[in-house]
Design a protein around this motif. Structure first.
Motif, PDB file in Angstrom:
ATOM      1  N   TRP A 122      -4.327   5.689  11.066  1.00  0.00           N
ATOM      2  CA  TRP A 122      -2.898   5.452  10.841  1.00  0.00           C
ATOM      3  C   TRP A 122      -2.062   6.533  11.499  1.00  0.00           C
ATOM      4  O   TRP A 122      -0.974   6.254  12.022  1.00  0.00           O
ATOM      5  CB  TRP A 122      -2.603   5.376   9.343  1.00  0.00           C
ATOM      6  CG  TRP A 122      -3.289   4.248   8.639  1.00  0.00           C
ATOM      7  CD1 TRP A 122      -4.093   4.316   7.540  1.00  0.00           C
ATOM      8  CD2 TRP A 122      -3.244   2.855   8.998  1.00  0.00           C
ATOM      9  NE1 TRP A 122      -4.552   3.084   7.199  1.00  0.00           N
ATOM     10  CE2 TRP A 122      -4.051   2.159   8.070  1.00  0.00           C
ATOM     11  CE3 TRP A 122      -2.624   2.137  10.023  1.00  0.00           C
ATOM     12  CZ2 TRP A 122      -4.238   0.781   8.132  1.00  0.00           C
ATOM     13  CZ3 TRP A 122      -2.816   0.762  10.087  1.00  0.00           C
ATOM     14  CH2 TRP A 122      -3.604   0.101   9.142  1.00  0.00           C
ATOM     15  N   ARG A 179      -1.761   5.782  15.107  1.00  0.00           N
ATOM     16  CA  ARG A 179      -0.861   4.639  15.316  1.00  0.00           C
ATOM     17  C   ARG A 179       0.575   4.945  14.881  1.00  0.00           C
ATOM     18  O   ARG A 179       1.421   4.049  14.889  1.00  0.00           O
ATOM     19  CB  ARG A 179      -1.399   3.422  14.546  1.00  0.00           C
ATOM     20  CG  ARG A 179      -2.650   2.834  15.181  1.00  0.00           C
ATOM     21  CD  ARG A 179      -3.207   1.674  14.370  1.00  0.00           C
ATOM     22  NE  ARG A 179      -4.207   0.942  15.127  1.00  0.00           N
ATOM     23  CZ  ARG A 179      -4.966  -0.033  14.636  1.00  0.00           C
ATOM     24  NH1 ARG A 179      -4.851  -0.366  13.357  1.00  0.00           N
ATOM     25  NH2 ARG A 179      -5.845  -0.653  15.398  1.00  0.00           N
ATOM     26  N   LYS A 220       1.694   5.488  11.995  1.00  0.00           N
ATOM     27  CA  LYS A 220       1.996   4.940  10.677  1.00  0.00           C
ATOM     28  C   LYS A 220       1.811   6.081   9.667  1.00  0.00           C
ATOM     29  O   LYS A 220       0.843   6.132   8.910  1.00  0.00           O
ATOM     30  CB  LYS A 220       1.064   3.768  10.353  1.00  0.00           C
ATOM     31  CG  LYS A 220       1.092   2.641  11.378  1.00  0.00           C
ATOM     32  CD  LYS A 220       2.404   1.872  11.336  1.00  0.00           C
ATOM     33  CE  LYS A 220       2.338   0.651  12.254  1.00  0.00           C
ATOM     34  NZ  LYS A 220       3.621  -0.095  12.261  1.00  0.00           N
ATOM     35  N   LYS A 224       1.264   5.568   5.808  1.00  0.00           N
ATOM     36  CA  LYS A 224      -0.086   5.118   5.484  1.00  0.00           C
ATOM     37  C   LYS A 224      -1.093   6.254   5.640  1.00  0.00           C
ATOM     38  O   LYS A 224      -2.049   6.362   4.859  1.00  0.00           O
ATOM     39  CB  LYS A 224      -0.475   3.938   6.384  1.00  0.00           C
ATOM     40  CG  LYS A 224       0.244   2.633   6.053  1.00  0.00           C
ATOM     41  CD  LYS A 224      -0.305   1.491   6.889  1.00  0.00           C
ATOM     42  CE  LYS A 224       0.307   0.162   6.467  1.00  0.00           C
ATOM     43  NZ  LYS A 224      -0.268  -0.980   7.213  1.00  0.00           N
ATOM     44  N   GLU A 268       6.321  12.452   9.610  1.00  0.00           N
ATOM     45  CA  GLU A 268       7.385  11.798   8.838  1.00  0.00           C
ATOM     46  C   GLU A 268       8.667  12.630   8.783  1.00  0.00           C
ATOM     47  O   GLU A 268       9.645  12.195   8.181  1.00  0.00           O
ATOM     48  CB  GLU A 268       6.908  11.556   7.402  1.00  0.00           C
ATOM     49  CG  GLU A 268       5.975  10.381   7.223  1.00  0.00           C
ATOM     50  CD  GLU A 268       5.886   9.961   5.770  1.00  0.00           C
ATOM     51  OE1 GLU A 268       6.245   8.810   5.463  1.00  0.00           O
ATOM     52  OE2 GLU A 268       5.453  10.782   4.937  1.00  0.00           O
TER      53      GLU A 268
END
Length: 277
Positions: free
Chosen positions: A133, A136, A138, A141, A170
């Protein structure tokens, strides 16, 4: 590896093996498409072991193929082991890593998840799901996968490090630095060496905003009282053109370092390039 600055540029670390970055993906291929490789000079067999020496197990032979970066042959070997021992999560996890090495992320994820299905308490595979994740992008996740792994193995510094990277992705910088701080508490030399869990745990150390990342890492070391390492990453942050170096003057984490001549040198404006006309 002499310093962690080199590690930031590496996409993924498995013990001392590097793994292709997330951008290079052809991940629709899985081991089910593989055929048995023909005997070649790159293969390892029990017959190649000198007389009188201990015969290697099939898993050890597959591990040698991985060390030689013969990932396709290793994947075939781990798939055979997993089919013969479907309740062994280690084989499914290593099969996932062999595919991960080839940037086949969908196949790798499938087998990491199979390892977790076989053993829900297997932190290594939970961590490796997180690296999928993360690659990717993400990040939410990835955070959840790393947190599940930490609940299972709270003594593994690499898991907190991976969580720190995911929080950084993030842009949750306070959570990121808290995770790095915990990683350093468990292993002060974590960023000086690759992790080692018998070739079963992946660590992604790729970041985009390196200037900010180095500054946060310097802050982690400063809070741990390791001023030498903090200075190293402050210099790297400056070299990367981090625009908020003056935060050094106001951030309490660096208060004990402000009077150091090295810190004052870092805060000084960059000297003009004398080679320019």
């Amino acid at each position: 590896m002499t310093h962690f600055g080199m590690a930031v540029r590496a996409a993924l670390i498995l013990v001392s093996l590097s793994i292709p970055s997330a951008g290079q993906t052809t991940d629709e291929t899985t081991v089910s498409n593989y055929v048995a490789p023909t005997q070649s000079s790159t293969q390892v067999s029990a017959a190649s072991v000198p007389a009188g020496q201990k015969q290697l197990t099939p898993e050890e032979l597959a591990d040698i193929l991985m060390a030689r970066k013969e990932y396709r042959e290793a994947a075939f070997s781990y798939k055979k082991l997993a089919d013969q021992n479907p309740s062994n999560p280690v084989y499914w996890n290593k099969l996932g890593i062999a595919l991960h090495q080839q940037s086949e992320l969908s196949g790798a994820l499938k087998f990491y998840q199979q390892a977790v299905k076989v053993n829900p308490h297997y932190a290594d595979a939970q961590n490796n799901i997180g690296t999928i994740w993360y690659q990717r992008k993400k990040y939410g996740k990835a955070v959840r996968a790393y947190e599940r792994a930490i609940k299972l193995r709270s003594d593994m510094a690499v898991l907190y490090s991976n969580l720190g990277y995911a929080y950084f992705g993030e842009k949750k910088y306070e959570q990121s630095i808290a995770s790095f701080r915990q990683a350093l508490a468990l292993d002060p030399q974590l960023f000086e060496h690759a992790s080692s869990r018998g070739g079963s745990v992946l660590q992604d150390r790729s970041v985009s905003d390196r200037g900010r990342f180095y500054f946060l890492l310097a802050k982690s070391f400063a809070e741990a009282g390791n001023f030498d390492r903090s200075l190293i990453y402050l210099r790297k942050a400056k070299e990367e053109g981090y625009a908020s170096m003056n935060e050094l003057k106001t951030d309490p984490s660096f208060s004990a370092m402000l009077k150091l001549p090295e810190t004052q040198e870092i805060l000084a404006p960059k000297a003009p390039d004398s080679t320019l006309p």
